[in-house]
Write a protein that holds these residues in place. Structure first.
Motif, short mmCIF file in Angstrom:
data_model
loop_
_atom_site.label_atom_id
_atom_site.label_comp_id
_atom_site.label_asym_id
_atom_site.label_seq_id
_atom_site.Cartn_x
_atom_site.Cartn_y
_atom_site.Cartn_z
N LEU A 1 44.24 41.56 24.10
CA LEU A 1 43.10 40.97 24.80
C LEU A 1 42.20 40.23 23.82
CD1 LEU A 1 42.12 43.88 27.21
CD2 LEU A 1 43.49 41.87 27.71
N THR A 2 41.64 39.13 24.29
CA THR A 2 40.69 38.34 23.51
C THR A 2 39.39 38.23 24.27
OG1 THR A 2 41.41 36.25 24.47
CG2 THR A 2 42.57 37.01 22.50
N SER A 3 38.38 37.73 23.59
CA SER A 3 37.08 37.59 24.23
C SER A 3 37.12 36.57 25.36
CB SER A 3 36.03 37.16 23.20
OG SER A 3 36.42 35.93 22.60
N ASN A 4 38.06 35.63 25.30
CA ASN A 4 38.14 34.62 26.35
C ASN A 4 38.60 35.22 27.68
OD1 ASN A 4 37.35 32.59 24.62
ND2 ASN A 4 39.45 32.16 23.96
N THR A 5 39.46 36.23 27.63
CA THR A 5 39.94 36.85 28.87
C THR A 5 39.01 37.95 29.37
OG1 THR A 5 41.26 38.41 27.60
CG2 THR A 5 42.35 36.36 28.29
N VAL A 6 38.24 38.53 28.47
CA VAL A 6 37.35 39.62 28.88
C VAL A 6 36.07 39.08 29.50
CG1 VAL A 6 35.99 41.58 28.08
CG2 VAL A 6 38.30 41.19 27.19
N ASP A 7 35.53 38.02 28.96
CA ASP A 7 34.26 37.46 29.41
C ASP A 7 34.45 35.97 29.64
OD1 ASP A 7 31.66 37.04 30.06
OD2 ASP A 7 30.88 37.19 28.01
N ALA A 8 34.74 35.62 30.88
CA ALA A 8 34.95 34.22 31.20
C ALA A 8 34.44 33.96 32.61
CB ALA A 8 36.43 33.84 31.09
N GLN A 9 33.54 33.03 32.75
CA GLN A 9 32.98 32.71 34.05
C GLN A 9 34.04 32.12 34.99
OE1 GLN A 9 29.95 33.46 35.00
NE2 GLN A 9 29.35 34.29 33.02
N GLU A 10 34.99 31.38 34.42
CA GLU A 10 36.02 30.77 35.27
C GLU A 10 36.89 31.83 35.94
OE1 GLU A 10 35.49 30.08 32.16
OE2 GLU A 10 34.72 28.01 32.11
N ILE A 11 37.25 32.86 35.19
CA ILE A 11 38.08 33.92 35.76
C ILE A 11 37.33 34.69 36.84
CG2 ILE A 11 39.27 36.08 35.23
CD1 ILE A 11 40.02 34.96 32.57
N GLU A 12 36.05 34.99 36.58
CA GLU A 12 35.26 35.69 37.58
C GLU A 12 35.13 34.87 38.86
OE1 GLU A 12 31.55 36.81 35.95
OE2 GLU A 12 32.40 38.18 34.45
N LEU A 13 35.01 33.56 38.70
CA LEU A 13 34.92 32.69 39.87
C LEU A 13 36.22 32.69 40.66
CD1 LEU A 13 33.03 30.67 41.30
CD2 LEU A 13 34.10 28.85 39.94
N ILE A 14 37.34 32.70 39.95
CA ILE A 14 38.64 32.67 40.63
C ILE A 14 38.87 33.96 41.39
CG2 ILE A 14 41.13 32.69 40.22
CD1 ILE A 14 40.65 30.72 37.95
N TRP A 15 38.61 35.12 40.73
CA TRP A 15 38.91 36.36 41.45
C TRP A 15 37.84 36.73 42.48
CZ3 TRP A 15 38.79 39.02 36.11
CH2 TRP A 15 37.52 39.47 35.78
N THR A 16 36.82 35.91 42.62
CA THR A 16 35.88 36.06 43.74
C THR A 16 36.27 35.17 44.92
OG1 THR A 16 34.08 36.60 42.20
CG2 THR A 16 33.48 35.90 44.44
N ILE A 17 36.66 33.94 44.62
CA ILE A 17 36.99 32.98 45.68
C ILE A 17 38.39 33.24 46.25
CG2 ILE A 17 37.37 30.54 46.17
CD1 ILE A 17 35.20 29.88 44.18
N LEU A 18 39.34 33.60 45.39
CA LEU A 18 40.71 33.77 45.85
C LEU A 18 40.86 34.84 46.93
CD1 LEU A 18 43.51 32.66 45.41
CD2 LEU A 18 43.89 34.39 43.65
N PRO A 19 40.25 36.02 46.80
CA PRO A 19 40.36 37.01 47.90
C PRO A 19 39.75 36.51 49.20
CG PRO A 19 39.70 38.11 45.89
CD PRO A 19 39.61 36.64 45.62
N ALA A 20 38.67 35.73 49.11
CA ALA A 20 38.07 35.18 50.33
C ALA A 20 39.03 34.23 51.03
CB ALA A 20 36.76 34.48 49.99
N ILE A 21 39.73 33.42 50.26
CA ILE A 21 40.72 32.51 50.85
C ILE A 21 41.85 33.28 51.49
CG2 ILE A 21 42.39 30.69 50.31
CD1 ILE A 21 40.52 29.75 48.11
#
Length: 227
Positions: free
Chosen positions: A50-70
């Motif tokens: 794991l790297t800091s890019n995968t642990v703390d990334a706004q893009e990933i949080e946005l994806i796993w919030t919008i994707l379940p809604a879709i």
């Protein structure tokens, strides 16, 4: 008719059941995609550092919030469409009233005069060769194929449920209340069902048999029975 090695649904005999099977396959593919994605991510996290890019990334949080809604929208829209289709009753050609008793069914063809009968399960000792045990009845419900049929369902004593899986019909029979549903049989045949409500000691001994026939055969049967 279902068999012992069958894994899927029975063959659909009504448009509603065809839609239900299609929605089941659609939801199953969505669930399979989600499980595959989660399995891939778990494998990736266990095998990669794991790297800091995968642990703390706004893009990933946005994806796993919008994707379940879709995903929920993709499941909700066809589900709501089928629910409205099941409740839609538009100018039926025939109305049948089903009354649940302990433990048999009574049927009334309200469009005909004095056309009613009780339907009891055929005892095993009297069962003709080739008929299904615990599923055959002494009087079948005869309905015309390719004609909209409205079913008015109620009960005389306790809760029952009028269910035909291959037609996609399952409606509770409640004492003092009239529930209604409708369906169209797309092919001739004999369709079996059972009471799907735990209604007492002989709950498993009140089957339902619907025979779909061409309109001319139904008219001959109804005229013969009502005369």
């Amino acid at each position: 008719m279902a068999n012992q090695s069958q894994l899927g649904f029975q063959d659909a005999s009504s448009p509603i059941m065809e839609e239900l099977i299609e929605f089941h396959d659609h939801a199953l593919m969505v669930a399979l995609t989600i499980c595959s994605l989660v399995l891939y991510l778990l494998t990736l996290m266990l095998t990669e550092k794991l790297t800091s890019n995968t642990v703390d990334a706004q893009e990933i949080e946005l994806i796993w919030t919008i994707l379940p809604a879709i995903v929920l929208i993709l499941l909700a829209l066809p589900s709501l469409q089928i629910l409205y289709m099941m409740d839609e009753i538009d100018e039926p050609d025939l109305t049948l009233k089903a009354i649940g008793h302990q433990w048999y069914w009574s049927y009334e063809y309200t469009d005909f005069k004095d056309l009613s009968f009780d339907s009891y399960m055929t005892p095993t000792a009297e069962l003709p060769l080739g008929h299904f045990r615990l599923l055959e009845v002494d009087h079948r419900v005869i309905l015309p194929m390719e004609s909209p049929v409205r079913i008015i369902i109620t009960a005389d004593d306790v809760l029952h449920s009028w269910t035909i899986p291959t037609l996609g019909v399952k409606t509770d029979a409640i004492p003092g209340r009239l529930n209604q549903t409708s369906f169209i049989t797309t092919r001739p045949g004999i369709f079996y069902g059972q009471c799907s409500e735990i209604c007492g000691a002989n709950h498993s001994f009140m089957p339902i048999v619907v025979e779909s026939t061409p309109l001319t055969h139904f008219e001959n049967w109804s005229s013969l029975l009502s005369s």
